[in-house]
Design an enzyme around this catalytic site. Structure first.
Site, PDB file in Angstrom:
ATOM      1  N   TYR A  61      -2.118  -0.509  10.344  1.00  0.00           N
ATOM      2  CA  TYR A  61      -2.348  -0.991   8.912  1.00  0.00           C
ATOM      3  C   TYR A  61      -0.952  -0.844   7.951  1.00  0.00           C
ATOM      4  O   TYR A  61      -0.623  -1.625   7.366  1.00  0.00           O
ATOM      5  CB  TYR A  61      -3.597  -0.259   8.189  1.00  0.00           C
ATOM      6  CG  TYR A  61      -3.583  -0.842   6.726  1.00  0.00           C
ATOM      7  CD1 TYR A  61      -4.134  -2.040   6.410  1.00  0.00           C
ATOM      8  CD2 TYR A  61      -3.406   0.381   5.866  1.00  0.00           C
ATOM      9  CE1 TYR A  61      -4.115  -2.064   4.889  1.00  0.00           C
ATOM     10  CE2 TYR A  61      -3.425   0.191   4.416  1.00  0.00           C
ATOM     11  CZ  TYR A  61      -3.902  -1.036   3.947  1.00  0.00           C
ATOM     12  OH  TYR A  61      -3.918  -1.289   2.741  1.00  0.00           O
ATOM     13  N   SER A  72       0.741  -1.279   0.028  1.00  0.00           N
ATOM     14  CA  SER A  72       0.179   0.044  -0.024  1.00  0.00           C
ATOM     15  C   SER A  72       1.071   1.172  -0.115  1.00  0.00           C
ATOM     16  O   SER A  72       2.072   1.314   0.490  1.00  0.00           O
ATOM     17  CB  SER A  72      -0.920   0.000   1.459  1.00  0.00           C
ATOM     18  OG  SER A  72      -1.367   1.189   1.665  1.00  0.00           O
TER      19      SER A  72
HETATM   20  N1  LIG Z   1      -8.579  -0.405  -2.406  1.00  0.00           N
HETATM   21  C1  LIG Z   1      -7.275   0.616  -2.535  1.00  0.00           C
HETATM   22  O1  LIG Z   1      -7.313   1.657  -2.719  1.00  0.00           O
HETATM   23  C2  LIG Z   1      -6.124  -0.071  -1.739  1.00  0.00           C
HETATM   24  C3  LIG Z   1      -5.221   0.823  -1.611  1.00  0.00           C
HETATM   25  C4  LIG Z   1      -3.773   0.125  -1.266  1.00  0.00           C
HETATM   26  C5  LIG Z   1      -3.767  -1.119  -0.677  1.00  0.00           C
HETATM   27  N2  LIG Z   1      -4.888  -2.026  -0.797  1.00  0.00           N
HETATM   28  C6  LIG Z   1      -4.690  -3.348  -0.661  1.00  0.00           C
HETATM   29  O2  LIG Z   1      -5.129  -4.042  -1.466  1.00  0.00           O
HETATM   30  C7  LIG Z   1      -5.820  -5.157  -1.149  1.00  0.00           C
HETATM   31  C8  LIG Z   1      -7.288  -5.398  -1.516  1.00  0.00           C
HETATM   32  O3  LIG Z   1      -7.853  -4.404  -1.312  1.00  0.00           O
HETATM   33  P1  LIG Z   1      -9.444  -4.029  -1.451  1.00  0.00           P
HETATM   34  O4  LIG Z   1      -9.498  -2.603  -1.631  1.00  0.00           O
HETATM   35  O5  LIG Z   1      -9.820  -4.898  -2.594  1.00  0.00           O
HETATM   36  O6  LIG Z   1     -10.121  -4.309   0.109  1.00  0.00           O
HETATM   37  P2  LIG Z   1     -11.411  -5.209   0.114  1.00  0.00           P
HETATM   38  O7  LIG Z   1     -11.725  -4.991   1.939  1.00  0.00           O
HETATM   39  O8  LIG Z   1     -12.389  -4.815  -0.709  1.00  0.00           O
HETATM   40  O9  LIG Z   1     -11.025  -6.807  -0.018  1.00  0.00           O
HETATM   41  C9  LIG Z   1     -10.262  -7.443   0.685  1.00  0.00           C
HETATM   42  C10 LIG Z   1     -10.723  -9.068   0.758  1.00  0.00           C
HETATM   43  O10 LIG Z   1     -10.339  -9.726   1.619  1.00  0.00           O
HETATM   44  C11 LIG Z   1     -11.153 -10.750   2.581  1.00  0.00           C
HETATM   45  N3  LIG Z   1     -10.167 -10.935   3.628  1.00  0.00           N
HETATM   46  C12 LIG Z   1      -9.694 -10.203   4.678  1.00  0.00           C
HETATM   47  N4  LIG Z   1      -9.145 -10.925   5.546  1.00  0.00           N
HETATM   48  C13 LIG Z   1      -9.286 -12.281   5.241  1.00  0.00           C
HETATM   49  C14 LIG Z   1      -8.613 -13.505   5.605  1.00  0.00           C
HETATM   50  N5  LIG Z   1      -8.288 -13.325   6.819  1.00  0.00           N
HETATM   51  N6  LIG Z   1      -9.060 -14.526   5.122  1.00  0.00           N
HETATM   52  C15 LIG Z   1      -9.345 -14.628   3.809  1.00  0.00           C
HETATM   53  N7  LIG Z   1     -10.087 -13.319   3.309  1.00  0.00           N
HETATM   54  C16 LIG Z   1      -9.896 -12.180   3.816  1.00  0.00           C
HETATM   55  C17 LIG Z   1     -12.205  -9.624   2.632  1.00  0.00           C
HETATM   56  O11 LIG Z   1     -13.461 -10.260   2.896  1.00  0.00           O
HETATM   57  C18 LIG Z   1     -12.230  -8.921   1.350  1.00  0.00           C
HETATM   58  O12 LIG Z   1     -13.352  -9.431   0.485  1.00  0.00           O
HETATM   59  C19 LIG Z   1      -5.841  -5.417   0.352  1.00  0.00           C
HETATM   60  O13 LIG Z   1      -4.499  -6.056   0.856  1.00  0.00           O
HETATM   61  C20 LIG Z   1      -5.677  -3.802   0.706  1.00  0.00           C
HETATM   62  O14 LIG Z   1      -5.037  -3.456   1.781  1.00  0.00           O
HETATM   63  C21 LIG Z   1      -5.977  -1.528  -1.587  1.00  0.00           C
END
Ligand SMILES: NC(=O)c1ccc[n+]([C@@H]2O[C@H](COP(=O)([O-])OP(=O)(O)OC[C@H]3O[C@@H](n4cnc5c(N)ncnc54)[C@H](O)[C@@H]3O)[C@@H](O)[C@H]2O)c1
Length: 318
Positions: free
Chosen positions: A151, A127
């Site tokens: 985080y 991130s």
């Molecule tokens: N969306 C953004 O702008 C952004 C920015 C920086 C980093 N990220 C990272 O990208 C990744 C995806 O983000 P996103 O926006 O799709 O988030 P999101 O919350 O929509 O998706 C994450 C998914 O992982 C699942 N999950 C969480 N813990 C789990 C576990 N222990 N076992 C199995 N499944 C689990 C959740 O149910 C969820 O559906 C994450 O790692 C997030 O930290 C996202």
């Protein structure tokens, strides 16, 4: 290819999976379907994925090594795209354990099983938050991380573990530093969908830092195009790559796109867990892609996302 996508019911996991499935890859989706935000919405995403015969889903918590281990058995997997994590900065204050079990233990479980099964290519989500309060913009990948939330700390640790496994076991491990991704099927806990909700419901929207925050908003369809190119590349060492448009805009600018709508906003001070501005340098990304990449116009993609949000009545399920 046979590809495991963790977090497949989440925003990024879902969006990339759709593209992988259209390209005829077999996707083994994993998600624990937690209720950090609307489960109904995650199930709606899954319903879309299940329209593809080459999609298989398993409800597994990645922190449960035993369950994960039996899932990996008898499967021939070419690549893992690891997006499952506990996202969100504020939630980490009240729920720190979730971040340790999902983001740290979960990631180690994935790497251990990848090692045992000789799966050589692993991509994971880091991130932009690892840059934290670094004010030397635009942020370049080699800058020293300065995370200011739990985080962000877990993401920094993921990068250290990724590097360690690469060195020790010679696995191809690459981390994507995502910068505020938005678009269709986006996250209801993030600014844009909160804004849409306020516009439609006419409820007051709280704007942090008086709307002065600059964010390197990056459109999901650009991100999935970039990821589809990156996963085809060969990497000789552990890399972290900024995934960003490198053209930050302020929250106030986004509000100006919606000035014709009547809704009220309340400007509030900065939450100490929020970084002031995010602005990534994407020259490393462009160098790896070895081609010109044009990012979609921000105003147009934000407006398209709003149309999609209204058409699909997302307000009623989030
Ligand atoms: N969306 C953004 O702008 C952004 C920015 C920086 C980093 N990220 C990272 O990208 C990744 C995806 O983000 P996103 O926006 O799709 O988030 P999101 O919350 O929509 O998706 C994450 C998914 O992982 C699942 N999950 C969480 N813990 C789990 C576990 N222990 N076992 C199995 N499944 C689990 C959740 O149910 C969820 O559906 C994450 O790692 C997030 O930290 C996202």
């Amino acid at each position: 290819m046979n590809i495991i996508v963790t977090g497949a019911a989440g925003f990024l996991g879902f969006s990339l999976s759709i593209n992988l499935l259209k390209s005829k890859h077999t996707v083994f989706g994993i998600d624990n379907l937690n209720n950090y935000y609307s489960l109904k919405y995650k199930k709606k995403r899954l319903k879309e994925l299940r329209k593809f015969k080459n999609f298989k889903f398993s409800k597994i918590d990645i922190s449960n090594f035993k369950k994960l281990n039996s899932f990996f058995k008898k499967k021939k997997i070419d690549m893992i795209i690891h997006f499952a994590a506990q996202a969100g900065v504020r939630f980490s204050v009240s729920n720190p354990q979730n971040y340790i079990s999902s983001n740290i233990s979960g990631f180690i479980n994935i790497l251990e099983l990848a090692k045992e099964k000789s799966i050589k290519k692993i991509f994971y989500a880091s991130s932009s938050s690892v840059y934290g309060d670094n004010k030397n913009y635009p942020w370049k990948e080699f800058y020293k991380p300065r995370p200011i939330s739990l985080y962000a700390k877990t993401k920094q640790f993921n990068e250290k573990i990724g590097n360690f496994y690469f060195r020790k076991y010679n696995m191809q491990i690459v981390g994507f530093r995502f910068f505020t991704i938005f678009g269709e099927w986006g996250r209801p806990d993030m600014f844009l969908f909160k804004l849409f909700k306020s516009i439609i419901s006419k409820k007051t929207l709280n704007i942090n830092n008086y709307g002065k925050h600059l964010r390197d908003f990056t459109y999901i369809s650009d991100v999935t195009k970039i990821l589809m190119l990156l996963i085809k590349k060969k990497f000789k060492r552990h890399e972290v790559i900024n995934i960003c448009s490198s053209k930050p805009i302020s929250l106030l600018e986004i509000l100006s796109y919606f000035k014709n709508y009547k809704f009220s906003i309340k400007k509030i001070g900065r939450n100490k867990l929020d970084v002031r501005n995010t602005h990534g340098d994407n020259s490393k990304l462009k160098k790896i892609l070895k081609r010109k990449f044009t990012f979609t116009d921000k105003k147009e993609s934000i407006k398209n996302t709003f149309d999609w949000y209204k058409e699909n009545n997302i307000i009623n399920i989030t």
